[in-house]
Structure formats: structure tokens, C-alpha cells
Scaffold this motif. Structure first.
Motif, mmCIF file in Angstrom:
data_model
loop_
_atom_site.group_PDB
_atom_site.id
_atom_site.type_symbol
_atom_site.label_atom_id
_atom_site.label_comp_id
_atom_site.label_asym_id
_atom_site.label_seq_id
_atom_site.Cartn_x
_atom_site.Cartn_y
_atom_site.Cartn_z
ATOM 1 N N ILE A 161 52.475 31.460 37.118
ATOM 2 C CA ILE A 161 51.914 32.764 36.759
ATOM 3 C C ILE A 161 51.618 32.668 35.232
ATOM 4 C CG2 ILE A 161 52.605 35.272 36.232
ATOM 5 C CD1 ILE A 161 54.457 35.078 38.765
ATOM 6 N N ALA A 162 52.420 31.742 34.722
ATOM 7 C CA ALA A 162 52.262 31.557 33.045
ATOM 8 C C ALA A 162 50.649 31.135 32.962
ATOM 9 C CB ALA A 162 53.318 30.848 32.412
ATOM 10 N N MET A 163 50.575 30.047 33.704
ATOM 11 C CA MET A 163 49.411 29.431 33.626
ATOM 12 C C MET A 163 48.037 29.916 34.233
ATOM 13 S SD MET A 163 51.054 25.648 35.430
ATOM 14 C CE MET A 163 49.346 24.754 35.661
ATOM 15 N N ALA A 164 48.262 30.969 34.790
ATOM 16 C CA ALA A 164 47.244 31.754 35.514
ATOM 17 C C ALA A 164 46.878 32.901 34.496
ATOM 18 C CB ALA A 164 47.584 32.563 36.718
ATOM 19 N N TYR A 165 48.082 33.595 33.962
ATOM 20 C CA TYR A 165 47.873 34.561 32.875
ATOM 21 C C TYR A 165 48.454 34.321 31.640
ATOM 22 C CZ TYR A 165 46.938 36.637 37.381
ATOM 23 O OH TYR A 165 46.125 37.036 38.582
ATOM 24 N N GLU A 183 45.598 45.172 38.092
ATOM 25 C CA GLU A 183 44.425 44.706 38.680
ATOM 26 C C GLU A 183 43.193 44.767 37.847
ATOM 27 O OE1 GLU A 183 43.387 47.073 41.965
ATOM 28 O OE2 GLU A 183 45.105 46.681 43.283
ATOM 29 N N GLY A 184 42.339 43.737 37.784
ATOM 30 C CA GLY A 184 41.352 43.813 36.873
ATOM 31 C C GLY A 184 41.461 42.638 36.016
ATOM 32 N N THR A 185 42.774 42.110 35.999
ATOM 33 C CA THR A 185 42.820 40.767 34.997
ATOM 34 C C THR A 185 42.447 39.634 35.832
ATOM 35 O OG1 THR A 185 44.620 42.009 33.960
ATOM 36 C CG2 THR A 185 44.478 39.502 33.599
ATOM 37 N N GLN A 186 41.530 38.655 35.254
ATOM 38 C CA GLN A 186 41.162 37.612 36.099
ATOM 39 C C GLN A 186 42.050 36.351 35.827
ATOM 40 O OE1 GLN A 186 38.674 37.347 38.563
ATOM 41 N NE2 GLN A 186 38.573 39.547 38.176
ATOM 42 N N PRO A 187 42.404 35.769 36.721
ATOM 43 C CA PRO A 187 43.459 34.744 36.523
ATOM 44 C C PRO A 187 42.678 33.430 36.050
ATOM 45 C CG PRO A 187 43.106 34.775 39.093
ATOM 46 C CD PRO A 187 42.298 36.019 37.979
#
Length: 392
Positions: A161-165, A183-187
Motif C-alpha cells: 500500500i505504501a508503494m502504491a500510494y 476513490e479517485g486516487t490512482q495507485p
């Protein structure tokens, strides 16, 4: 050179030793005297200092870049400082800098000035890596408890999750527990690039993750030198941690190929070793009767042949969180009923707090000197490169 550099900054820094050598660099261990720590109480902290081997400088620069992006995350090794290039200083400037380092904490980045860059300074994690724990389970014939397995999985999911966001926090910010934003935050599709047990470090019980690590230490990812944005990055990460999990469960290296795939609950998965025998093979012995079926089914789905059958990051977090919380609150009798765990004559199972403490003491805290050693090298391990390649 590193020894002379840090020892010249006495009493603030003390060079200790080479923590290890890897394919791309060398990691050293130093000790820093902290503010308020007088000569009597000796308050200090250990740090890992990493330098690239000749010709591998860009790999370390890539790692520095991503650790800065991921700063502020509890399950990513914490970057303390970095330095690139050599800042030439005259004798007066060097004398003033030396006095400032002696007198107070100042800017820890100043301690790297004068070294040929790139140089990376990180927190030092005293409890070694997951590969060490894996080999101790083999040596002592230990079965990894389900509660430990769930904790390992939850840590790795939070690291992804840290790497995606990425938080992109200040390097001095306190690390926070990773969550999936709205929602709306692109990983960010970041592939770690070198994910194996030797690059999963074991921290301590004290962490910002609250109840998740009251019993089992936190895990942190290291070595982002080969990290790269990729269309299949997150999918690759989740697939590789599933291989790590199945190796921990079986205490064997399970290869992923056509021979390891079986039909299971309507899909085909590379999890044959941990799956119960099919109805048509009632005489095959099932060796993992103590394995939580919830964990077995989740790992099997992660190892599905078809990517579309695999769970996403949000589902992984939801399931791992719920299962870890349930396992922590279950009584021995309830755990035995849900997980088919064998009970002894007193009705206890190997999932009690005392049993977890005993497991960690044997496999981690009492590990022999040759196996212990924190961040033992630039890739996460020392003297085990061949074995780690098998595990990766």
C-alpha cells in the motif's frame, strides 16, 4: 575510508563494522550519540550506511529516490539521510563542521559530507530478516503459527500500500500506518524488483501500528535499487509475497511451474503443496492440518494461474486485517474449531500468546550469532546469496 570518516566525528559517531556485502554495494553499521545522552547514560542509536560498488552507483541512486518517495510509511525502511557527490571543503570549513558535529545533533546529513556519493543512511533493524527466521524454523523443526503468518502477510500488504500510494513525507516525519485512500486516487504501479525473504527486515514490537504488533514484530521492506514502475508491478509484488508465504508455511522452496498447479474451488492455482487432497485422491496425506483454511484459501487465490482470479490490494488488506484481528481474539478452543488446529491434552493450541512468544524466542531472539545481524548487507543478507536466490 568509512571507518576513518565516522571515527573522525567522535564522540558523536562511532564506526562499528561492515554489516554486509551484496551484489550492488556494501552496508556499514555506525552508532550515533543522541542529544541528551550524556557519557553516563549512553543514549544512542545504530544506523546503516550504504555505499555502491564501483559501477553500481545508479542502482543506489534509484534506491535513494524511492525511499524518499516512500518516506513516512511504517512498513518501509526509514531513510535518515543521503548524500551524492563530494563537497570540497577548506581546512577552516572542515574544522567548523567537526566542531558542530561534536557539539550537537545538528543535521545528520552533514555527517555524510566528504564521502564520495551516492551514500544512503537508514535506520538499522536489529532483528535480522525473514530469511533468518525461515532457516531457524528448518533448523529447529518449528511450525510457524498462524498468527505469525497472518502478521507477516498483513505487514507485506501494508508495505505494498505504501508503494502504491506514496506519502512523500519529510524524512524527519514519524512513520504512519499505511491505508488505501479514497476513490479517485490512482495507485502507483511500483514493482519492487528484488522481492525475497532477505529483503524483508524484522523490526521490533514498538511501532506506530498499534495493536497489529503487540505480539509479533513489524516487518519492513528494504533494497529498492531495482524498483521500477511497471504495468504489472503490483500484481508481481502480490504474486511474489504469496511465494514467500507458501515457503514459510511449508518450510521448503516451492517452485512455481505447471507441476505445482492444481484445480481448486473453480480455478487453477500454483498452491498444490498446501491444498487438501482432492476427493479422487483420498489416500494422500495432508501435511498442513494446522494451517488456517482462511489463509490457505487466500494464498491459493493469490497464486491463481489467471491474474483475473487473484485478489486486489484492497481485498488483501481487508481479509488480512480481519483474519489477524480474529486470530488475536480467538480463544484456543475457537481457534481449534475454525482452523482445525491440533489441541494437546489440556485443550491448548500453538496459537496462544505464550506459544507465540516461545516461537519468536527460539526462531528470532535466540538465533545464533552467525544467523543474526540486522541489515547484514546491501541486499538484505550476508553469506547466504546462493540460498536467497533460491528463495527469490
Amino acid at each position: 575510508m568509512i571507518r576513518d570518516h565516522f571515527n573522525s566525528q567522535q564522540p558523536r559517531f562511532v564506526y562499528e563494522d561492515v554489516a554486509g556485502r551484496g551484489s550492488f554495494g556494501i552496508t556499514y553499521r555506525v552508532r550515533e550519540k543522541l542529544p541528551g545522552g550524556g557519557q553516563k547514560d549512553g543514549t544512542s542509536r545504530r544506523l546503516a550506511v550504504k555505499r555502491a560498488l564501483d559501477g553500481e552507483e545508479d542502482v543506489l541512486r534509484n534506491e535513494i529516490r524511492w525511499l524518499k518517495e516512500l518516506a513516512g510509511s511504517a512498513h518501509i525502511v526509514r531513510i535518515v539521510a543521503s548524500h551524492d557527490g563530494v563537497k570540497k571543503q577548506g581546512p577552516v570549513a572542515r574544522f567548523v563542521r567537526k566542531l558542530s558535529l561534536r557539539g550537537s545533533r545538528g543535521n545528520v546529513k552533514d555527517s555524510l559530507v566528504g564521502l564520495q556519493g551516492p551514500v544512503l543512511m537508514m535506520e538499522y533493524l536489529e532483528n535480522g530478516d525473514l530469511a533468518q527466521l525461515y532457516y531457524m524454523t528448518i533448523k529447529y523443526g518449528l511450525v510457524v503459527p498462524n498468527r505469525v503468518l497472518w502478521s507477516v502477510l498483513l505487514c507485506l500488504v501494508r508495505a505494498f500500500i505504501a508503494m502504491a500510494y506514496p506519502r512523500k513525507a519529510d524524512e524527519n516525519a514519524e512513520p504512519c500506518l499505511e491505508e488505501i485512500p479514497g476513490e479517485g486516487t490512482q495507485p502507483l504501479n511500483l514493482d519492487h524488483g528484488d522481492l525475497h525473504m532477505g529483503n524483508v527486515m524484522i523490526g521490533d514490537i514498538a511501532s506506530p501500528s498499534g495493536d497489529e504488533h503487540e505480539l509479533v514484530p513489524i516487518l519492513k521492506l528494504i533494497d529498492f535499487g531495482q524498483a521500477i514502475e511497471s504495468q504489472d508491478g503490483m500484481r508481481e509484488n502480490l504474486f511474489k509475497i504469496s511465494k514467500i508465504m507458501i515457503n514459510l508455511i511449508t518450510r521448503r522452496v516451492i517452485q512455481v511451474n505447471d507441476k505445482t498447479a492444481s484445480d481448486y474451488k473453480g480455478y487453477r492455482a500454483h498452491a498444490t503443496e498446501i491444498l487438501p487432497p482432492p476427493p479422487e485422491d483420498p489416500y494422500r496425506e495432508y501435511k498442513y492440518t494446522s494451517l488456517d483454511p482462511r489463509l490457505r484459501d487466500l494464498i491459493a487465490r493469490c497464486l491463481a494461474q489467471e491474474p483475473g482470479e487473484r485478489p486486489g490490494l484492497a481485498e488483501m488488506l481487508r481479509v488480512a486485517q480481519a483474519a489477524a484481528a480474529a486470530a488475536a481474539g480467538e480463544t484456543p478452543a475457537a481457534a481449534a474449531a475454525v482452523s482445525s488446529l491440533p489441541a494437546d491434552r489440556d485443550g491448548d493450541v500453538n496459537e496462544t500468546d505464550d506459544a507465540i512468544h516461545a516461537f519468536l524466542k527460539k526462531a528470532l531472539y535466540d538465533a545464533e550469532d552467525g544467523a543474526q545481524g540486522g541489515q547484514r548487507d546491501a541486499r538484505g543478507s550476508v553469506g547466504r546469496d546462493r540460498r536467497l536466490r533460491v528463495l527469490s
